[in-house]
Design a protein around this motif. Structure first.
Motif, PDB file in Angstrom:
ATOM      1  N   UNK A   1      -2.398   2.163   2.483  1.00 53.02           N
ATOM      2  CA  UNK A   1      -1.146   0.959   2.925  1.00 53.02           C
ATOM      3  C   UNK A   1      -0.082   1.935   2.861  1.00 53.02           C
ATOM      4  N   UNK A   2      -0.133   3.376   2.688  1.00 57.00           N
ATOM      5  CA  UNK A   2       1.108   4.159   2.592  1.00 57.00           C
ATOM      6  C   UNK A   2       1.136   4.844   4.140  1.00 57.00           C
ATOM      7  N   UNK A   3       2.494   4.871   4.518  1.00 62.60           N
ATOM      8  CA  UNK A   3       2.962   5.484   5.916  1.00 62.60           C
ATOM      9  C   UNK A   3       2.507   6.767   6.295  1.00 62.60           C
ATOM     10  N   UNK A   4       2.194   7.395   5.004  1.00 61.07           N
ATOM     11  CA  UNK A   4       2.109   9.020   5.189  1.00 61.07           C
ATOM     12  C   UNK A   4       0.962   9.221   6.317  1.00 61.07           C
ATOM     13  N   UNK A   5      -0.220   8.992   6.251  1.00 57.78           N
ATOM     14  CA  UNK A   5      -1.308   9.300   6.862  1.00 57.78           C
ATOM     15  C   UNK A   5      -0.959   9.092   8.385  1.00 57.78           C
ATOM     16  N   UNK A   6       0.178   8.015   8.805  1.00 55.26           N
ATOM     17  CA  UNK A   6       0.474   7.583  10.128  1.00 55.26           C
ATOM     18  C   UNK A   6       1.424   8.711  10.888  1.00 55.26           C
ATOM     19  N   UNK A   7       1.935   9.351   9.946  1.00 56.08           N
ATOM     20  CA  UNK A   7       2.943  10.295  10.196  1.00 56.08           C
ATOM     21  C   UNK A   7       2.655  11.379  11.253  1.00 56.08           C
ATOM     22  N   UNK A   8       1.306  11.589  11.117  1.00 55.03           N
ATOM     23  CA  UNK A   8       0.492  12.914  12.088  1.00 55.03           C
ATOM     24  C   UNK A   8       0.872  12.716  13.597  1.00 55.03           C
ATOM     25  N   UNK A   9       1.407  13.632  14.158  1.00 56.06           N
ATOM     26  CA  UNK A   9       1.430  13.309  15.496  1.00 56.06           C
ATOM     27  C   UNK A   9       0.380  14.229  16.325  1.00 56.06           C
TER      28      UNK A   9
END
Lengths: 383, 684
Positions: A60-68
């Protein structure tokens, strides 16, 4: 101290998706050191990999979606961990449960657009070839030299349509017998795959491959490094083998062979940005520079983070569709690097990079005015 | 009265010149130890090195971990021991071309590279070096300082002979200049020397070619080769050393300033699967870095030291204690993070390092100097070595050995010792050398003592009628003593003491040059007693006793005054008081020396048997070295002697009857091939 229970499912999914290399991590922290996110805020890829290894990922955290998916950490990892594959596998879990937290939410709309209209911007499929109106562009038929695969952004985005136009003009000038697929063209699917949507990627790829085969396509020229990457490295998973060439490579060949003559000049101070998917992902660094060096009057300088060290614009991995607050944008740093390199023009060849840099260049002081151009636009001016 | 030279002893039988027992390839600490052990076990040894002198990597170190002993102080007496040993022939500046034959009977072809100096005539006086007009980057000092085209490799070199660098000598390159030839007093320079090929016949070969450090210049790792203030650990070792580019002052390359903030980066070239790197851990870097930190802090207590690592490997004896000693020093930080070098300040040449933390994100910090703790690679041209000696290498390029006997190579008769087996520290290199001696001894047992000779000393002078005539030598020990104690003052004081005929000083008393100086002084001044003010007798007393014997006086007329462990090392902050104390110690030693009596040593016969206490894998290997005997030894540990012998007797009888009544195989036997077909074989 809490005892945490590992989620076996997470570990299994990552392994299935080919991310098994995450077990090699010995927590040295180099991924954190080189990651562009740490230039704007605290972000730990080391933590994400470590949590994933123990099945403790917080979906549910945004962290793993940060990677470009810029690949800087993969190239610098001493253990050969493939952080991108592991990260995409984690996102697959999120995608399956429809968990798109916070700033990631727009991805849901993109999924809908791709599903219904075959492009990420929400334009109508029937209007995909509209950019070519009034230009010397034909529909692709078997026997033509190359298929020009325009791509979603160049087909629908107003700024990028200028690049498509420049590209078509150049190809025509060089006497290349090319055609486009128009409404039969679907998104290459590279970026939506990186958001974990394996199913949608497969659907789009199969549609494209069917059209390629039906039209007898052998050689494809692309304007986006993301399309390049997908066709070259991912489509072969479907046992097809089309020849793919990137536009700056192709134009460089045309100029070197004499098919295209650069009689004009482009007397400006220019610096070249290596897009992640062209440079780090596919090793193309020299040809664009070779091409630029052939333009009369052009002064080419290098930014501090160039070639393998190129600073990501922030658009890959599906992040082009996500919200990024201004203080978190790497492109703000990159345009400043271009100014520091003494450039008047920042040239690159990727729709995401151009979009992001154009936006960030508006924040520069008046004295540091920087123009963002695609490489084809420079060549067009120098014809 | 002429004193005997302490250099290589001439061989008496020229017909036997090329026949020996063992060839030791590589004259670093491991090769030297192997040669000494073999020579003392009764074999004739050829010790070959491709460098102009013995010593290897250890000679470039300042101190060794974890004791922080002075490296040269331990190695140079061994050089002299090799030189003095009649069973060791030292052949330097030579490489092996070809090896033919088999274990017990090898024929080795070697090429001696031209030094352009006639070794037997050179006295190591250095006058050619002074006059040579060509300056070159000094290879021994990692090219951080300058030397001349003709020079001695380093000042404690054995053999103490110059060599001319072909690539930079004006005469050899352009036909100009010959100044050195003119100034040499013994006509030792021959600029027309050619490579000399010769053959040696030996029974066994010990390979100890050592290792090479990982070269960060190839990938410009961490800015090495691009940024001036990024150096390797071997570069820094030279910088720390009193015989180094700045004579023991720690200065950084860009502006020669004293660095106040130094960063060490661990695992350079090691523990990575990236192209160009090594996947293994190089074993010694953690501890050698801690050593460098401790030494650098010695030079400057206010130094800020930061070590960037992934984990600290302190697996050896005293290593954990050593790590904690470094960690407890003020302003020393061990930070767990691999790093990148982000940029160099164009004005100050300071280097900025980027590192990660657990909870505070990624940080950047500026340092005056960055030291790369480089890993250990196989020696240069290891493929050539493998081909020449016809031995296999493992997947990392080091020598392929047998897991339960890491001294064996893939070729019988060729043994390996030292870091060519894999990254290891000095104690392990020495231990494997002694192990190689044992295995060579097993192989060549029948030849033991046939070619070796006894050491012959000159006759001892009868000094009973003489007045005491004491010689005093005060040693600088590099910077160990010289930096604290005022040596010239001690020398002057010593010359005023009763019975002292002569007093002198030396940078490293244990070097060949000084051994000669002492021998000369004893001869010229008729000295009959010697006082050496230097380190502890535990290190070099035997060496100097030997020097006295070589000079013709009784070895017990030698007295050592410890002005290092008892003075300069413990009073390093009180220079004046330390000098005073050194003088007191010398006075006491001189007084004692006056009263010394000559003593004679004699041999007592002993039973030639050894007791091995402990029958584990080490004890068993030590005792027997073959499996058959091992199984009997295992039985012996369970029962008493009479039962043991009854078991042996019973086994013999059983085997006898089996052999008696066993039938010869007749007819055919069957064999199932991998594809499933059955193949019949005729037997009998």
């Amino acid at each position: 101290m809490d005892t945490l229970a590992p989620e076996k499912e997470i570990i299994e999914v990552i392994k299935e998706q080919g991310g098994d290399s995450f077990k090699y991590c010995y927590q040295c922290g180099r991924c954190d050191v080189v990651c562009p996110w740490n230039r704007v805020r605290d972000f730990s890829m080391r933590k994400i990999i470590r949590q994933a290894t123990f099945g403790l990922t917080e979906i549910e955290q945004e962290e793993m979606w940060r990677c470009t998916t810029c690949k800087t950490c993969v190239d610098n990892c001493p253990r050969g961990v493939d952080q991108i594959t592991a990260g995409v596998a984690l996102r697959k879990l999120g995608a399956e449960y429809d968990v798109y937290p916070g700033n990631v939410a727009p991805v849901q709309t993109v999924v809908a657009n791709l599903t219904s209209e075959g492009n990420s911007l929400g334009g109508e499929r029937e209007k995909r070839a509209e950019w070519a109106k009034g230009l010397p562009v034909k529909t692709y038929t078997e026997g033509m030299e190359v298929l020009y695969f325009t791509g979603c952004y160049l087909s629908y985005d107003p700024r990028m349509r200028e690049v498509a136009a420049a590209t078509a003009t150049i190809l025509h000038k060089a006497g290349v017998d090319f055609g486009i697929l128009g409404s039969k063209e679907s998104c290459c699917g590279e970026s939506i795959r990186k958001t974990g949507n394996e199913e949608l990627f497969k659907r789009l790829a199969k549609e494209n491959i069917k059209e390629f085969i039906d039209h007898g396509v052998k050689k494809v020229v692309v304007s986006s490094p993301h399309c390049y990457h997908s066709f070259k490295n991912e489509y072969p998973e479907f046992m097809v083998n089309f020849e793919v060439i990137f536009i700056s490579q192709y134009v460089n060949e045309l100029v070197k062979s004499g098919r295209l003559e650069l009689t004009g000049e482009y007397a400006k101070k220019v610096t070249y940005h290596d897009p992640c998917y062209l440079g780090r992902h596919n090793g193309i660094y020299d040809e664009p520079r070779e091409l630029l060096q052939q333009v009369k009057g052009l002064e080419l300088s290098e930014m501090v983070d160039n070639r393998e060290k190129s600073l990501c614009c922030g658009g890959g991995g599906g992040r082009i569709w996500m919200e990024t607050p201004k203080e978190d944008r790497f492109s703000e740093l990159r345009v400043r690097q271009a100014v520091d390199a003494g450039a008047e023009v920042l040239v690159t060849s990727c729709p995401y990079c151009i979009t992001n840099f154009t936006d960030s260049s508006l924040d520069l002081d008046e004295g540091d005015a920087l123009v963002i151009k695609d490489i084809t636009e420079i060549i067009l001016d120098a014809l | 009265m002429e004193s005997n030279p302490v250099e290589i002893l001439p061989f008496d039988n020229s017909a036997e010149r090329n026949l020996g027992d063992v060839l030791v390839v590589g004259g670093g600490i491991s090769g030297i130890q192997a040669a000494l052990d073999l020579a003392d076990s009764g074999f004739r040894v050829y010790l070959v090195d491709k460098s102009p002198a013995l010593g290897g990597k250890m000679s470039q170190l300042d101190k060794t971990f974890p004791s922080n002993d002075c490296s040269m102080c331990i190695e140079s007496p061994k050089f002299i021991e090799c030189a003095r040993n009649p069973n060791i022939e030292i052949i330097t500046y030579t490489e092996v071309d070809r090896v033919e034959g088999e274990a017990g009977d090898f024929k080795v072809t070697l090429t001696k590279k031209p030094r352009y100096i006639i070794e037997e005539k050179c006295t190591g006086c250095n006058i050619c070096v002074d006059y040579c007009p060509v300056k070159i980057p000094d290879p021994f000092n990692q090219e951080l300082s300058e030397n001349k085209s003709v020079h001695i490799y380093f000042s404690q070199a054995v053999p103490l002979v110059t060599y001319v660098d072909e690539a930079t000598c004006l005469y050899l390159q352009e036909g100009k200049c010959q100044i050195c030839v003119g100034v040499c007093k013994t006509n030792a320079i021959d600029l027309h020397q050619k490579p000399e090929q010769f053959e040696l016949e030996v029974g066994a070969i010990v390979l100890s070619p050592g290792f090479d450090t990982f070269d960060p210049k190839l990938r410009n790792d961490f800015g090495y080769g691009l940024m001036q203030n990024v150096v390797t650990s071997l570069d820094f070792e030279r910088i720390l050393c009193s015989t180094g580019p700045d004579e023991g002052e720690v200065r950084r390359p860009s502006d020669l300033a004293h660095p106040k903030k130094i960063a060490w980066i661990q695992c350079v070239g090691s523990r990575q699967v990236i192209d160009g790197g090594n996947s293994y851990c190089s074993a010694v870097c953690c501890t050698y870095t801690q050593k460098q930190v401790i030494l650098a802090k010695d030079h400057d207590t206010s130094l800020d030291a930061t070590i960037f690592h992934n984990d600290i490997r302190a697996y050896g004896k005293d290593f954990e204690r050593f790590y904690q000693r470094a960690e407890k020093l003020d302003d020393v930080r061990f930070i767990r993070s691999y790093v990148t070098v982000s940029h160099e300040d164009p004005e100050t040449n300071n280097v900025t390092i980027r590192y990660s933390t657990l909870d505070d994100g990624v940080k950047e910090e500026e340092f005056d100097l960055v030291v790369l703790s480089v890993g250990l690679n196989p020696p240069k041209n290891v493929e050539g070595l493998s081909k020449t000696f016809d031995i296999e290498l493992n997947e990392h390029g080091f020598c392929k050995t047998v897991p339960n006997n890491p001294i064996l190579t893939s070729r019988k008769g060729v043994f390996v010792s030292g870091a060519f087996q894999g990254p290891m520290d000095i104690p392990e290199s020495v231990v494997s050398a002694s192990g190689a001696d044992a295995l060579v001894g097993q192989l060549l047992d029948a030849r033991r003592g046939k070619l070796s000779r006894e050491r012959v000393y000159p006759e001892e002078r009868d000094t009973s009628a003489e007045e005491p005539k004491i010689g005093v030598v005060v040693c600088h020990c590099g910077a160990n003593i010289g930096r604290v104690v005022d040596i010239p003052a001690v020398v002057e004081y010593a010359s005023t003491l009763p019975n002292v005929t002569w007093a002198g000083e030396n940078l490293f008393a244990c070097s060949t040059e000084n051994a000669q100086q002492i021998a000369d002084a004893i001869a010229e001044k008729g000295l009959n007693r010697l006082v050496l003010a230097a380190c502890t007798p535990r290190t070099h007393e035997p060496l100097f006793r030997d020097t006295c014997r070589e000079a013709g006086i009784n070895q017990y007329f030698f007295e050592m005054a410890n002005i290092r462990e008892h003075c300069s090392w413990v009073h390093s902050k009180q220079k004046d008081e330390a000098t005073q104390k050194a003088q007191d110690i010398v006075r006491m030693s001189v007084a004692r020396a006056s009263l010394l009596e000559p003593l004679q040593e004699f041999d007592l016969p002993v039973n030639r048997a050894a007791l091995v206490v402990g029958g584990g894998i080490a004890g068993m290997t030590c005792a027997y070295g073959n499996v058959g005997a091992v199984s009997y030894q295992t039985i012996l540990s369970f029962v008493d002697y009479s039962t043991f012998f009854m078991v042996i007797g019973a086994s013999a009888i059983i085997v006898f009857f089996i052999a008696m009544y066993m039938d010869e195989p007749k007819g055919q036997i069957s064999e199932v091939l991998p594809d499933g077909t059955v193949h019949m074989i005729d037997v009998g």
